[in-house]
Design an enzyme around this catalytic site. Structure first.
Site, PDB file in Angstrom:
ATOM      1  N   PRO B 130     -12.354 -24.429  44.986  1.00  0.00           N
ATOM      2  CA  PRO B 130     -12.449 -25.809  45.461  1.00  0.00           C
ATOM      3  C   PRO B 130     -11.695 -26.759  44.533  1.00  0.00           C
ATOM      4  CG  PRO B 130     -14.515 -25.142  44.452  1.00  0.00           C
ATOM      5  CD  PRO B 130     -13.641 -23.929  44.485  1.00  0.00           C
ATOM      6  N   GLY B 134      -9.557 -32.589  40.577  1.00  0.00           N
ATOM      7  CA  GLY B 134      -8.566 -31.812  39.824  1.00  0.00           C
ATOM      8  C   GLY B 134      -8.550 -32.110  38.337  1.00  0.00           C
ATOM      9  N   SER B 136     -10.441 -30.931  35.829  1.00  0.00           N
ATOM     10  CA  SER B 136     -11.022 -29.948  34.897  1.00  0.00           C
ATOM     11  C   SER B 136     -10.236 -29.900  33.584  1.00  0.00           C
ATOM     12  CB  SER B 136     -11.013 -28.550  35.525  1.00  0.00           C
ATOM     13  OG  SER B 136     -11.438 -27.593  34.563  1.00  0.00           O
ATOM     14  N   ARG B 209     -21.742 -30.628  36.275  1.00  0.00           N
ATOM     15  CA  ARG B 209     -22.751 -31.368  35.514  1.00  0.00           C
ATOM     16  C   ARG B 209     -22.118 -32.450  34.644  1.00  0.00           C
ATOM     17  NH1 ARG B 209     -27.780 -29.298  35.516  1.00  0.00           N
ATOM     18  NH2 ARG B 209     -28.011 -27.289  36.565  1.00  0.00           N
ATOM     19  N   SER B 211     -21.250 -36.004  32.913  1.00  0.00           N
ATOM     20  CA  SER B 211     -22.079 -37.060  32.308  1.00  0.00           C
ATOM     21  C   SER B 211     -21.180 -38.253  32.031  1.00  0.00           C
ATOM     22  CB  SER B 211     -22.735 -36.546  31.021  1.00  0.00           C
ATOM     23  OG  SER B 211     -23.750 -37.430  30.606  1.00  0.00           O
ATOM     24  N   GLY B 263     -20.691 -21.153  45.459  1.00  0.00           N
ATOM     25  CA  GLY B 263     -20.617 -21.893  46.715  1.00  0.00           C
ATOM     26  C   GLY B 263     -19.781 -23.141  46.515  1.00  0.00           C
ATOM     27  N   ARG B 380      -2.843 -38.800  25.748  1.00  0.00           N
ATOM     28  CA  ARG B 380      -2.499 -37.399  25.498  1.00  0.00           C
ATOM     29  C   ARG B 380      -1.036 -37.115  25.833  1.00  0.00           C
ATOM     30  NH1 ARG B 380      -6.211 -34.450  29.135  1.00  0.00           N
ATOM     31  NH2 ARG B 380      -5.875 -32.620  27.853  1.00  0.00           N
ATOM     32  N   TYR B 441     -19.043 -35.276  20.568  1.00  0.00           N
ATOM     33  CA  TYR B 441     -17.738 -35.206  21.235  1.00  0.00           C
ATOM     34  C   TYR B 441     -16.655 -35.299  20.171  1.00  0.00           C
ATOM     35  CZ  TYR B 441     -14.308 -36.141  24.953  1.00  0.00           C
ATOM     36  OH  TYR B 441     -13.260 -36.074  25.834  1.00  0.00           O
TER      37      TYR B 441
END
Lengths: 520, 520
Positions: B130, B134, B136, B209, B211, B263, B380, B441
């Site tokens: 899926p 985009g 990730s 998940r 945040s 799924g 970046r 982080y």
């Protein structure tokens, strides 16, 4: 008496709660029961007759793991670990029915002993059911097969306390009262006060997703859990390395609510909070349940939320379940809300209640409720003694669905029991609120028919269907057990059921963990 | 410009974010990079060369389900759907590396079309991934096998709004910005503002998940979700009939974080809140990170908690990532905290900060942070243009573990990159707090070696091990993807991994769903 001063009560008598306390029905209540047609008990209590227990070789195998002292096959111990405290359970208990009695009761003293025990039972195909507080009201202790009960009562310690992170690790066998006492020594509270608080335990809270009377302030028990240790026939699963994580599915939430079917929870890492110096409770009156519902929704969505928030409907207010000593007393009209706080009453909450048309009844009704907060279930025994059928059930839904859900459940109970010739009294309250919805808790009282177990089975089936049709969940905090497993399967659907069966097959390939509980 | 006024940005360029906005590195930053040994880019960008896509008969099968217009095999579309936005992803993109490119991109228009698509792909053994925003950064779009990307962008509607229950159903393809705009029309906000907000989508938030920056006030995305609709090769799973339930495991929490492997989430029922009239932000200064950590812990545990709570360490404060326009500017000593509120600054929070030794820097730093809050990632690309290696990673743990966890990660990054001849700058902040712990982080900048992908792989492996050894979780909100799957497997252990594989086998017996993502 504060929560942490309450005695640890072992519920082993077939009657609810502390054997030293016996609730008496007020004369008005007895009179009210007569109006419902209640005419003496249908089933006279009889003693159980023993049946063969565990085979000797199996008993020896278990004794090899735990020591002979921790394997019990006597009738008294087994009978005391037989089923839970639903009304059908109490009725079967009174009938001396040993069909759900374990073949043995074992008492492991550590997580490793639980793992070793499961290995032995798995090898021999012996079914097991974890037993901690024993307070299930949904058949959560009565599997499909003969079984050994694993009493977790020896896992009764506070083993870690992290005051920086405000976490504590508690054994599965720590009773609610003992948890508060252990934490109070260090100045902390768990803040989990379900009505079963005197008897229920940490492991049971986790396995059934318990929710306590202070859930508005402290959340549900599943929201307090940050880590779990689970014993399975295939070994140990540890979950919870951080408060929250994006590392895949939240596996804590797979074992919370798993009711012994996916493993035995042996300890839980819980969030703790500083123990408040005082707690305050007040009663408020609203013109109607609908009006009260709007107000508590507003508090749940916009705050400031109290620690305890409970709203009775007109029927429950009239009966005044908040004060069992006046059960059956005349109502004063309107509906009663109870609000509770850690510390003094929040003026913001009070202002919101007042602005919405509420009338403060002061601390009186709040204190009455506080003192009677664990006493409601004690009334079930004298009610059964009188021949009444009395039971509770609960559901939850989103706010917009609640009025229709309440009507559907009420109608199902009234129709089904009236059709059986025993028109009931149906009471309802809300005691767990969320931003998007709330629970509904029902108490039903009627006369018994000749077969009260079948009578309730019929009423309960009608209610389950009504909940499903109205879009509610089959249980908000009692759990699934055996009583709800068919309704649960329908609620989650066949594919999700397959998913859970696959999980079970993985951790419990021999199918020894609580067979028939949770999963059909 | 408020959050709901931001444009919906489609991140399809191989550079982060809105193509109309290009961040420039300040001269001081360029100078600082020289001190790290940065000397021009190691990899000069090259164009991708096409490779064979989907077989014609398969393309026709998919077109039969979706219509030919919604099945694309051209290079431009496929390249735009190739991998995500981690630094290795950006480096591979610059190298014209098509190894992770989908064979086709399909655009279903409904849940039923997704189900039909999965059925066809399952029959033919075609792997699918899926694709929504985009964004990730953990390799969540690059499976082990050749695959078809399922772009959920057409599932972009608000389909239910329940103002009583304060819930909304949003399609998986609704971007963060679009969700806010859709809800703002009715006076509501979701309150979810991750740094990927301009590009990421509802489905991705749920599957990973996510945040957001307002997590102190609104919670994580997984805490906002009350219901999910999931398409699998074996059909549909619907979960969430009530805010909370005791009906077994919480299956929402099994599909949240499942990253497409269990799924495809096609829509999500989320909790919404009234849109605040204003939002306020302030900067506060503390003497040290340790001191600041104590203060934010106190707010997380005892309140009153702001909506946004972010604490930079000394290094990050000196570099001032809060204002990317002055990256590399001189620090003023101490550490910077940003607090944000819906409405005016809460005097109780301000008092708690002051009592703990904090010094208010007023609205200036807060406003600077607010304006730059989605701009960090844009740096970046110019950093890579300069030949710097820049990457971020995150973890979480309980409060008592955080100092050691921070030191372990920092040491791992410094050691590993220094050993490779490229000593780094390591910056850290906390931006998600809970009663029992918080996230950490990290941003790391160094010169590139000749093979920056391998360089980072080595550093990342050392970091993953350090996190595991220090007891943290491998990811707080970026997810697992392919980058973290080995560390994830180690974190949950072999039995829990078997459990998830059994779940996958049940819903996806052919193994077509995101193979190699999440689960090894």
């Amino acid at each position: 008496m504060t929560e942490s001063d309450l005695p640890v009560v072992h519920l082993t008598s077939g009657r609810w709660g502390d054997p030293a306390y016996r609730a008496e029905l007020p004369a008005a209540a007895v009179e009210a029961l007569k109006q419902l047609g209640v005419r003496g008990p249908a089933v006279a209590p009889v003693d159980p007759v023993d049946r063969p227990g565990l085979a000797t070789d199996l008993e020896q195998l278990l004794a090899d793991v735990l020591g002979a002292d921790h394997v019990r096959t006597d009738l008294e111990t087994r009978w005391a670990h037989t089923r839970g405290y639903s009304t059908p359970d109490l009725l079967r208990h009174r009938a001396g029915d040993t069909s759900d009695m374990p073949d043995a009761v074992v008492f492991p003293g550590s997580h490793d002993e639980v793992v070793a025990l499961l290995e032995v039972c798995d090898q021999r195909g012996v079914a097991v059911v974890p037993y901690a507080g024993g307070t299930s009201v949904v058949g959560g202790l009565a599997p499909d097969r003969r079984f050994v009960a694993i009493d977790l009562g020896r896992l009764d310690r506070l083993t870690e306390l992290d005051e920086i992170s405000r976490t504590a690790r508690l054994g599965a066998g720590v009773r609610g009262t003992a948890a508060e006492a252990l934490l109070a020594e260090h100045g902390y509270t768990l803040g989990h006060f379900p009505q079963s608080y005197e008897g229920a335990s940490i492991g049971g809270y986790a396995a059934t997703r318990s929710s306590g009377q202070s859930s508005a302030g402290y959340g549900r028990f599943d929201q307090m859990v940050v880590g779990l240790t689970v014993a399975t026939p295939r070994g140990t699963i540890e979950v919870g390395r951080a408060p929250m994580s994006a590392a895949g599915p939240d596996l804590r939430q797979l074992f919370l609510g798993s009711e012994g079917a996916l493993g035995i929870i042996t300890s839980v890492l819980v969030r703790i909070r500083p123990r408040p110096a005082e707690r305050s409770f007040e009663g408020w009156k609203f013109a109607s349940f609908d009006e009260g519902l709007t107000v508590i929704r507003r508090l749940a969505q916009d705050g400031p939320l109290p620690t305890v928030l409970r709203l009775s409907d007109e029927a429950e207010t009239a009966v005044n379940l908040a004060d069992p000593n006046v059960l059956g007393g005349a109502g004063t009209g309107g509906v009663l809300a109870i609000i509770g706080f850690d510390g003094p009453v929040d003026p913001g909450t009070a202002a919101a209640l007042r602005d919405a048309g509420g009338e403060s009844l002061g601390e009186g009704p709040g204190e009455t409720w506080r003192q009677g907060r664990y006493r409601g279930p004690y009334l079930r025994d004298p009610l059964l003694d009188e021949g009444a059928l009395v039971e509770t059930l609960e559901t939850a839904g989103f706010w917009s669905s609640l009025p229709a859900l309440k009507a559907a459940v009420t109608n199902a109970l009234v129709s089904s029991l009236s059709e059986q010739g025993t028109p009931p009294l149906v009471l309802c309250h809300v005691s767990h609120v969320y931003e998007t919805g709330a629970s509904l808790y029902f108490t039903v009282v009627s006369a018994q028919t000749d077969d009260p177990v079948a009578q309730w089975r019929t009423a309960k089936a009608a209610t389950n269907q009504a909940i499903a049709d109205a879009g509610g969940t089959i249980t908000h905090h009692h759990g699934v057990g055996t009583d709800h497993r068919a309704a649960y399967a329908a609620e989650i659907g066949p594919l999700a059921l397959d998913v859970l069966r696959a999980v079970k097959q993985t951790v419990d390939p021999g199918g020894i963990l609580s067979p028939g509980i949770l999963l059909p």
